[in-house]
Structure formats: structure tokens, C-alpha cells
Scaffold this motif. Structure first.
Motif, mmCIF file in Angstrom:
data_model
loop_
_atom_site.group_PDB
_atom_site.id
_atom_site.type_symbol
_atom_site.label_atom_id
_atom_site.label_comp_id
_atom_site.label_asym_id
_atom_site.label_seq_id
_atom_site.Cartn_x
_atom_site.Cartn_y
_atom_site.Cartn_z
ATOM 1 N N THR A 177 38.276 25.447 33.699
ATOM 2 C CA THR A 177 37.509 25.336 34.934
ATOM 3 C C THR A 177 38.443 25.266 36.147
ATOM 4 O O THR A 177 38.208 25.907 37.170
ATOM 5 C CB THR A 177 36.610 24.074 34.901
ATOM 6 O OG1 THR A 177 35.738 24.168 33.753
ATOM 7 C CG2 THR A 177 35.766 23.964 36.155
ATOM 8 N N LYS A 178 39.507 24.480 36.008
ATOM 9 C CA LYS A 178 40.501 24.346 37.084
ATOM 10 C C LYS A 178 41.175 25.695 37.367
ATOM 11 O O LYS A 178 41.436 26.054 38.515
ATOM 12 C CB LYS A 178 41.556 23.318 36.711
ATOM 13 C CG LYS A 178 41.028 21.871 36.663
ATOM 14 C CD LYS A 178 40.747 21.342 38.057
ATOM 15 C CE LYS A 178 40.282 19.923 38.022
ATOM 16 N NZ LYS A 178 39.842 19.454 39.364
ATOM 17 N N HIS A 221 38.187 22.808 28.232
ATOM 18 C CA HIS A 221 37.135 23.256 29.168
ATOM 19 C C HIS A 221 37.494 22.880 30.610
ATOM 20 O O HIS A 221 37.374 23.709 31.528
ATOM 21 C CB HIS A 221 35.794 22.623 28.780
ATOM 22 C CG HIS A 221 34.691 22.934 29.743
ATOM 23 N ND1 HIS A 221 34.076 24.175 29.802
ATOM 24 C CD2 HIS A 221 34.103 22.165 30.723
ATOM 25 C CE1 HIS A 221 33.165 24.164 30.760
ATOM 26 N NE2 HIS A 221 33.153 22.964 31.333
ATOM 27 N N ASN A 222 37.948 21.650 30.803
ATOM 28 C CA ASN A 222 38.363 21.196 32.138
ATOM 29 C C ASN A 222 39.516 22.040 32.677
ATOM 30 O O ASN A 222 39.556 22.391 33.856
ATOM 31 C CB ASN A 222 38.781 19.720 32.102
ATOM 32 C CG ASN A 222 37.600 18.795 31.857
ATOM 33 O OD1 ASN A 222 36.452 19.207 31.990
ATOM 34 N ND2 ASN A 222 37.884 17.556 31.490
ATOM 35 N N GLU A 265 46.316 14.889 35.708
ATOM 36 C CA GLU A 265 44.863 14.726 35.636
ATOM 37 C C GLU A 265 44.363 14.780 34.187
ATOM 38 O O GLU A 265 43.497 13.998 33.781
ATOM 39 C CB GLU A 265 44.194 15.812 36.478
ATOM 40 C CG GLU A 265 42.718 15.550 36.748
ATOM 41 C CD GLU A 265 42.140 16.601 37.688
ATOM 42 O OE1 GLU A 265 41.015 17.062 37.422
ATOM 43 O OE2 GLU A 265 42.821 16.960 38.674
ATOM 44 N N ASN A 266 44.910 15.715 33.409
ATOM 45 C CA ASN A 266 44.503 15.834 32.007
ATOM 46 C C ASN A 266 44.977 14.647 31.170
ATOM 47 O O ASN A 266 44.299 14.231 30.228
ATOM 48 C CB ASN A 266 45.029 17.142 31.410
ATOM 49 C CG ASN A 266 43.914 18.164 31.223
ATOM 50 O OD1 ASN A 266 42.772 17.933 31.618
ATOM 51 N ND2 ASN A 266 44.238 19.291 30.612
ATOM 52 N N GLU A 325 42.604 11.892 31.868
ATOM 53 C CA GLU A 325 41.354 12.179 31.162
ATOM 54 C C GLU A 325 41.480 11.857 29.670
ATOM 55 O O GLU A 325 40.571 11.267 29.072
ATOM 56 C CB GLU A 325 41.003 13.662 31.361
ATOM 57 C CG GLU A 325 39.628 14.069 30.860
ATOM 58 C CD GLU A 325 38.500 13.614 31.784
ATOM 59 O OE1 GLU A 325 37.342 13.774 31.400
ATOM 60 O OE2 GLU A 325 38.797 13.078 32.883
ATOM 61 N N LYS A 337 36.878 19.380 25.305
ATOM 62 C CA LYS A 337 36.560 18.962 26.667
ATOM 63 C C LYS A 337 37.764 19.138 27.591
ATOM 64 O O LYS A 337 37.640 19.593 28.730
ATOM 65 C CB LYS A 337 36.103 17.493 26.669
ATOM 66 C CG LYS A 337 34.701 17.300 26.100
ATOM 67 C CD LYS A 337 34.324 15.833 26.065
ATOM 68 C CE LYS A 337 32.938 15.648 25.432
ATOM 69 N NZ LYS A 337 31.861 16.284 26.224
#
Length: 320
Positions: A316-317, A312-313, A284-285, A288, A309
């Protein structure tokens, strides 16, 4: 797990076949490697670790060979890890130091393994240090790292060895000034090998001059310079004596455990960073990241913006 338990028990019995198998696991099987290293950890910490480094052609393999023969005569056991450049074709060790050391390799008290640097800038990969734990757990008295000689990028040997030996030759004399900011700084003592060659005295003087200019306190260890001709077994006893002298200094000043604790701290940080890197760069990263890169020519986000960013993602995960 049962198989790993059997391997660990055989390591403790100093079974060379299982030691070899364990190092192969360390090199190629990350999950089993971690479990195996956990199983054998309780038996580590007894071996004295010696790093031998220096420029190519300085005679490091010959010196390692001679030191090992002398240690065998003292009824000591020696594990040798010869760190080679990574083969661009196989990813394995390229130089095959075991061929050069075949006269000692068959001795029951000696184990030799060539390992690749695997692109590590310091000349030692994480796998090499893990492999040394296998030899430590097997009960070898000494572990010798003979590292690829690439000058200033050799610095991480100091984070592995108890005593670091830098091997130079008379021809090194002209380049010693340039080396002093890197390789020169890590030596616990120097061996001027092939000292029967012309230029030996001038190289010795250049080394002494640099060492005299270094700041030091009264109680500090001062690196010695030992002249040797390893191929003729000259100077080997003096080198072993200097290793023992440095070991005793570290013990008397309570520095050996402090040094090892600091090395362990650095190693744990590297392991944590490795785990985090692996977890961070999930699919996923990466998707992104590629999304941001596709618009990079528009200069909307700086590299720091993108990194922040992504982090941060990731955080959050983790919370989710």
C-alpha cells in the motif's frame, strides 16, 4: 564519485594498494560498494574461478599455496580469497591464512585477502563474491576461493566457482557416507590430500564406490579422484591438469557460459531480496510488528496472518 573513478582506474592497472582499498569498501561501505562494483563491471568475466573446500585440517591452504606457485611459474596471476570464520569480537577474518601463504603473498602476480563468512551458512558471503569481482576486474587470470570447511553448509560455493575441488584426507574415509548428501555432491573432482597416511587406499575405495553409484549420462563430467601430498608438492601438476581438463569440458559442451548465467541469476535474486529486505523493515513496519507481537499470547493472529498484513501495508505504501 571522483574518488571511486580513481580507484576503479587503479584497479584496472592492478595496483595492489587500491585493490585492497576497494575490497575494504566492498566489506564495509554498502553505498560506495554498489557504485564501485557498477564502475568495474565492464572489466569482469575473464578470470577463471576455482573453489577449494573440504573439512577442517584437510590441507586446503597448503594446496592453495602450491597451486599458486605452479601457476606463477606458468606466468599466470592469481587472486586468493581465504574465507575464514567470523571473529566474534571484531567481525573480521580469524584464521589469518595470509600468514601461512607469506611465501607467495609478496609476489607481484599474487594478491591474497582473508575475508569473514559473516554468518553466511554456505561459507561464502555476498561480500566475498563482490570482492572476487574486484580481483576479476584487476585482470587476475585465476581467482581461488579457499573456504571454511564446515561440511554440508558449503554448498553455495558451487554458485560462485567454475571448478569446485573438494579436499579430503584418509581420515575422512569413515565419514564419507555421511557427507555424500552435501559436500560430496558439489565436487567437480576430489583431492585426497595427505595420501601418504594410513587409510589412504580405503578412503579412495569409499570415494570410488560412491561415485560409481551416482546416476549419470554418457556425456556427463565424471569427478576424478587425485591423490596428493600438498606439503611435499606431490600431485599438484595432476590437480592443475584436472582443472584445465574440466575447464575445457565446460567450454566444449557450451556449459561454462550457461553455468555463469545461472550463477548470475541466483546472485541477482539474492541482491533483489537484500534490497527488498532493507526497504521492507523500515521503522514503521517494525513498530507494526511489535504491536502484533505484544498480543501474540492471545493467539488472535497466526505468524502468517501477521506476515500478510505487513506485506499488505508495504504494498500500500509503495502504491502511495
Amino acid at each position: 564519485m571522483k574518488n571511486l573513478l580513481e580507484i576503479s582506474e587503479k584497479i584496472f592497472e592492478k595496483d595492489k594498494r587500491f585493490i585492497s582499498r576497494a575490497i575494504s569498501i566492498v566489506e564495509s561501505d554498502e553505498n560506495n560498494s554498489i557504485e564501485l562494483l557498477k564502475l568495474i563491471h565492464k572489466k569482469t568475466g575473464k578470470a577463471y574461478r576455482i573453489g577449494i573446500t573440504g573439512p577442517p585440517g584437510a590441507g586446503k591452504s597448503t594446496l592453495t599455496n602450491q597451486l599458486t606457485k605452479h601457476l606463477i611459474k606458468q606466468n599466470k596471476s592469481v587472486g586468493i580469497i581465504a574465507v575464514d570464520p567470523t571473529s566474534p569480537f571484531t567481525g573480521g577474518a580469524l584464521l589469518g591464512d595470509r600468514v601461512r601463504m607469506n611465501e607467495i603473498g609478496t609476489n607481484p602476480n599474487v594478491f591474497i585477502r582473508s575475508m569473514a563468512t559473516r554468518g553466511s551458512l554456505g561459507g561464502l558471503s555476498k561480500k566475498t563474491i563482490d570482492a572476487s569481482d574486484v580481483l576479476d576486474a584487476a585482470g587476475f587470470d585465476y581467482i581461488i576461493f579457499e573456504t571454511v570447511g564446515v561440511g554440508q553448509s558449503e554448498l553455495d560455493i558451487v554458485n560462485t566457482a567454475d571448478t569446485t575441488i573438494v579436499v579430503l584426507v584418509p581420515e575422512s574415509g569413515d565419514s564419507i557416507q555421511a557427507m555424500k548428501a552435501g559436500l560430496m555432491e558439489i565436487a567437480d573432482f576430489f583431492v585426497l590430500n595427505k595420501s601418504d597416511r594410513p587409510g589412504s587406499d580405503s578412503a579412495l575405495m569409499a570415494l570410488r564406490t560412491i561415485l560409481m553409484l551416482k546416476d549419470h549420462n554418457v556425456d556427463d563430467w565424471l569427478p576424478n579422484i587425485i591423490k596428493a601430498v600438498a606439503s611435499e608438492n606431490i600431485g599438484i601438476n595432476e590437480i592443475l591438469s584436472e582443472i584445465e581438463k574440466h575447464k575445457n569440458y565446460l567450454i566444449e559442451k557450451n556449459l561454462l557460459q550457461k553455468k555463469r548465467a545461472n550463477q548470475l541469476k541466483i546472485r541477482i535474486k539474492e541482491i533483489v531480496e537484500s534490497f527488498l529486505r532493507k526497504d521492507f523493515w523500515h521503522e514503521e513496519n517494525i513498530i507494526e510488528l511489535n504491536k502484533y507481537l505484544s498480543n501474540f499470547n492471545e493467539r488472535i493472529y497466526s505468524p502468517y496472518d501477521i506476515a500478510e498484513k505487513l506485506i499488505h501495508n508495504f504494498k500500500t505504501k509503495l502504491k502511495e
